[in-house]
Design a protein around this motif. Structure first.
Motif, PDB file in Angstrom:
ATOM      1  N   GLY A  39      -3.909  -5.732  -4.884  1.00  0.00           N
ATOM      2  CA  GLY A  39      -2.910  -5.909  -3.829  1.00  0.00           C
ATOM      3  C   GLY A  39      -3.421  -6.833  -2.734  1.00  0.00           C
ATOM      4  O   GLY A  39      -2.660  -7.636  -2.176  1.00  0.00           O
ATOM      5  N   ARG A  40      -4.725  -6.710  -2.429  1.00  0.00           N
ATOM      6  CA  ARG A  40      -5.277  -7.588  -1.386  1.00  0.00           C
ATOM      7  C   ARG A  40      -5.252  -9.049  -1.832  1.00  0.00           C
ATOM      8  O   ARG A  40      -4.950  -9.939  -1.040  1.00  0.00           O
ATOM      9  CB  ARG A  40      -6.704  -7.139  -1.017  1.00  0.00           C
ATOM     10  CG  ARG A  40      -6.687  -5.975  -0.041  1.00  0.00           C
ATOM     11  CD  ARG A  40      -8.079  -5.654   0.487  1.00  0.00           C
ATOM     12  NE  ARG A  40      -8.800  -4.739  -0.378  1.00  0.00           N
ATOM     13  CZ  ARG A  40      -8.640  -3.406  -0.378  1.00  0.00           C
ATOM     14  NH1 ARG A  40      -7.809  -2.841   0.458  1.00  0.00           N
ATOM     15  NH2 ARG A  40      -9.334  -2.645  -1.204  1.00  0.00           N
ATOM     16  N   THR A  41      -5.544  -9.307  -3.116  1.00  0.00           N
ATOM     17  CA  THR A  41      -5.505 -10.720  -3.551  1.00  0.00           C
ATOM     18  C   THR A  41      -4.084 -11.276  -3.403  1.00  0.00           C
ATOM     19  O   THR A  41      -3.899 -12.431  -3.021  1.00  0.00           O
ATOM     20  CB  THR A  41      -5.990 -10.923  -5.011  1.00  0.00           C
ATOM     21  OG1 THR A  41      -5.100 -10.284  -5.930  1.00  0.00           O
ATOM     22  CG2 THR A  41      -7.415 -10.432  -5.205  1.00  0.00           C
ATOM     23  N   GLY A  68       0.830  -1.208   0.000  1.00  0.00           N
ATOM     24  CA  GLY A  68       0.000   0.000   0.000  1.00  0.00           C
ATOM     25  C   GLY A  68       0.856   1.245   0.000  1.00  0.00           C
ATOM     26  O   GLY A  68       1.809   1.363  -0.774  1.00  0.00           O
ATOM     27  N   VAL A  69       0.516   2.191   0.875  1.00  0.00           N
ATOM     28  CA  VAL A  69       1.277   3.444   0.972  1.00  0.00           C
ATOM     29  C   VAL A  69       2.213   3.322   2.172  1.00  0.00           C
ATOM     30  O   VAL A  69       1.771   3.393   3.311  1.00  0.00           O
ATOM     31  CB  VAL A  69       0.340   4.650   1.172  1.00  0.00           C
ATOM     32  CG1 VAL A  69       1.140   5.951   1.183  1.00  0.00           C
ATOM     33  CG2 VAL A  69      -0.721   4.685   0.082  1.00  0.00           C
ATOM     34  N   PRO A  71       0.443   5.512  -4.950  1.00  0.00           N
ATOM     35  CA  PRO A  71       1.312   6.076  -3.910  1.00  0.00           C
ATOM     36  C   PRO A  71       2.382   6.965  -4.553  1.00  0.00           C
ATOM     37  O   PRO A  71       2.788   6.730  -5.699  1.00  0.00           O
ATOM     38  CB  PRO A  71       1.968   4.835  -3.277  1.00  0.00           C
ATOM     39  CG  PRO A  71       1.156   3.664  -3.749  1.00  0.00           C
ATOM     40  CD  PRO A  71       0.574   4.056  -5.067  1.00  0.00           C
ATOM     41  N   ALA A  72       2.841   7.992  -3.820  1.00  0.00           N
ATOM     42  CA  ALA A  72       3.818   8.937  -4.383  1.00  0.00           C
ATOM     43  C   ALA A  72       5.131   8.243  -4.738  1.00  0.00           C
ATOM     44  O   ALA A  72       5.720   8.480  -5.790  1.00  0.00           O
ATOM     45  CB  ALA A  72       4.080  10.065  -3.383  1.00  0.00           C
ATOM     46  N   GLU A  73       5.594   7.373  -3.844  1.00  0.00           N
ATOM     47  CA  GLU A  73       6.924   6.797  -4.051  1.00  0.00           C
ATOM     48  C   GLU A  73       6.973   5.362  -3.544  1.00  0.00           C
ATOM     49  O   GLU A  73       6.564   5.078  -2.415  1.00  0.00           O
ATOM     50  CB  GLU A  73       7.961   7.655  -3.313  1.00  0.00           C
ATOM     51  CG  GLU A  73       9.381   7.213  -3.567  1.00  0.00           C
ATOM     52  CD  GLU A  73      10.423   8.238  -3.121  1.00  0.00           C
ATOM     53  OE1 GLU A  73      10.027   9.328  -2.668  1.00  0.00           O
ATOM     54  OE2 GLU A  73      11.616   7.928  -3.211  1.00  0.00           O
ATOM     55  N   PRO A 127       4.733  -2.805   7.178  1.00  0.00           N
ATOM     56  CA  PRO A 127       3.389  -3.380   7.272  1.00  0.00           C
ATOM     57  C   PRO A 127       2.727  -3.486   5.896  1.00  0.00           C
ATOM     58  O   PRO A 127       2.876  -2.590   5.062  1.00  0.00           O
ATOM     59  CB  PRO A 127       2.635  -2.378   8.154  1.00  0.00           C
ATOM     60  CG  PRO A 127       3.694  -1.664   8.913  1.00  0.00           C
ATOM     61  CD  PRO A 127       4.898  -1.624   8.021  1.00  0.00           C
ATOM     62  N   GLN A 128       2.034  -4.582   5.681  1.00  0.00           N
ATOM     63  CA  GLN A 128       1.354  -4.799   4.396  1.00  0.00           C
ATOM     64  C   GLN A 128      -0.096  -4.344   4.529  1.00  0.00           C
ATOM     65  O   GLN A 128      -0.906  -5.038   5.157  1.00  0.00           O
ATOM     66  CB  GLN A 128       1.438  -6.267   3.990  1.00  0.00           C
ATOM     67  CG  GLN A 128       2.847  -6.670   3.558  1.00  0.00           C
ATOM     68  CD  GLN A 128       2.947  -8.148   3.258  1.00  0.00           C
ATOM     69  OE1 GLN A 128       2.871  -8.968   4.159  1.00  0.00           O
ATOM     70  NE2 GLN A 128       3.099  -8.497   1.994  1.00  0.00           N
ATOM     71  N   ASN A 129      -0.381  -3.187   3.958  1.00  0.00           N
ATOM     72  CA  ASN A 129      -1.738  -2.621   3.990  1.00  0.00           C
ATOM     73  C   ASN A 129      -2.153  -2.244   2.580  1.00  0.00           C
ATOM     74  O   ASN A 129      -2.156  -1.057   2.220  1.00  0.00           O
ATOM     75  CB  ASN A 129      -1.770  -1.367   4.883  1.00  0.00           C
ATOM     76  CG  ASN A 129      -1.506  -1.713   6.325  1.00  0.00           C
ATOM     77  OD1 ASN A 129      -2.115  -2.627   6.873  1.00  0.00           O
ATOM     78  ND2 ASN A 129      -0.580  -0.994   6.948  1.00  0.00           N
ATOM     79  N   PRO A 130      -2.495  -3.217   1.753  1.00  0.00           N
ATOM     80  CA  PRO A 130      -2.802  -2.908   0.349  1.00  0.00           C
ATOM     81  C   PRO A 130      -3.996  -1.971   0.240  1.00  0.00           C
ATOM     82  O   PRO A 130      -4.903  -2.020   1.066  1.00  0.00           O
ATOM     83  CB  PRO A 130      -3.112  -4.278  -0.262  1.00  0.00           C
ATOM     84  CG  PRO A 130      -3.371  -5.192   0.888  1.00  0.00           C
ATOM     85  CD  PRO A 130      -2.617  -4.643   2.053  1.00  0.00           C
TER      86      PRO A 130
END
Ligand code: UFG
Length: 332
Positions: free
Chosen positions: A145-147, A125-126, A289-291, A137-140
């Motif tokens: 991304g969640r799949t 995620g971001v 996401p920006a970067e 942390p994985q926060n799609p």
């Protein structure tokens, strides 16, 4: 280093899958492609047999595993458009999650216990800080991304139950094409930056829409970590060997550790093609996401993997010939 001799490559008719099959064959490993050809292309399956089938058909997967005496699996097959996943989320859950459940069931049925999985930096995620390492942390932020994250969880649970060992490879932005020119990048529709910028430069596509110029980055455009597809292919080979040698379950980033902005990519395309890229500046694309830049350290330590084709111009130059002619001409 040892490696299993016969590999099932799901999604081997896709962009990264086909490049991986070439690398496997080069290393003396026989790739068997399993692909429903819904997004892949039959003509890029050049380095081993093609089994046309859908992963959700568990019987078909079992038959392929048995017929080819498969020893390990590389699992690429998935729908992979972030934007499409926002509009058709259940399509993504159906295809990507049911496909994984079916594949793992088939592997358990025939006793294949090693799998390399195509995951994504989209699972993060971001990120709160950069570069992104595997403890981030994985926060799609989108269904795609969640799949990928749920698939990682499936692997972790199956591994904890003692059913298999896995390596999940979290790609950053795959780029470029086979340096020997045998296969390239071909998505329908094309949504990725480098192909679209090349098509704009060659006049085989419309002006490039630059999504957002007000990001908190030095030039205001998004930064990504572009990694050459030939390097991604090599990383899969290393992951297979790692598992064959008894390596522990692993999730690792695949990136270069270097970021490039959208404007820097456009400049690279202009240098490589000697042509101007016509652009229009537009609003931000939702969900960008920006970067996103990888910390590639873990893959280096555990798999001995380091990206070799790190130069952005090189990646663009390898991709360029595939976009110099229009899709219509390619079909002739
Ligand atoms: N971009 C444009 N114009 C375009 C296309 C892209 O400005 O026409 C910008 C995007 O906003 C982004 C960058 O170029 O900032 C790269 O975009 P891509 O679409 O090429 O790649 P993404 O970073 O969006 O997506 C890639 C993979 C996904 C993966 C994702 C993880 O293609 O599969 O990284 O973030 F999920």
């Amino acid at each position: 280093m040892t490696a299993p001799a016969r590999i099932l490559v799901t999604g081997g008719a896709g962009y990264i899958g086909a490049h991986c099959c070439k690398s496997l064959a080069r290393a003396g490993i026989a790739p068997v492609t399993f692909d429903n050809l819904s997004r892949g292309h039959r003509d890029v399956v050049k380095w081993g047999p093609l089994e046309v089938g859908d992963l959700r058909d568990r019987g078909a997967v079992v038959r392929a595993l048995i017929r080819h005496r498969i020893e390990a699996v590389i699992h690429f097959a998935a729908l992979a458009y972030v934007g499409e996943s926002m509009v058709r989320p259940t399509l993504y859950y159906d295809n990507n999650l049911d496909g994984m459940v079916s594949l793992l069931g088939a592997m358990a049925h025939v006793g294949v216990t090693q799998i390399v999985f195509s995951s994504s930096c989209a699972t993060y995620g971001v990120p709160q800080s950069l570069p992104i390492d595997e403890t981030t942390p994985q926060n799609p932020i989108n269904p795609y991304g969640r799949t990928k994250l749920f698939c990682e969880w499936m692997l972790r649970d199956a591994a904890e139950a003692g059913d298999l060992r896995y390596v999940a490879l979290r790609y950053f932005n795959a780029a470029g094409a086979d340096p020997e020119g045998e296969i390239g990048e071909r998505h329908t529709p094309e949504t990725h930056l480098i192909p679209l910028a090349l098509m704009a430069a060659y006049g085989t596509g419309p002006a490039l829409r630059v999504f957002g110029t007000d990001y908190p980055t030095p030039d205001g455009t998004c930064i990504r970590d572009y990694i050459h597809v030939a390097d991604l292919a090599q990383a899969h080979l290393r992951a297979l060997r790692y598992l064959a040698e008894g390596g522990e379950n692993l999730a690792a980033n695949l990136g270069t550790g270097q970021g490039a902005s959208v404007l820097e990519v456009i400049a690279a395309v202009e240098r490589v093609t000697g042509r101007k890229v016509p652009v229009s500046f537009e609003a931000r694309r939702p969900g960008d996401p920006a970067e996103l830049v990888a910390d590639p350290g873990l893959a280096s330590v555990r798999l001995g993997f380091r990206a070799h084709h790190r130069d952005l111009d090189r990646m663009v130059a390898d991709a360029a010939p595939w976009f110099a002619v229009s899709a219509k001409e390619l079909q002739r």
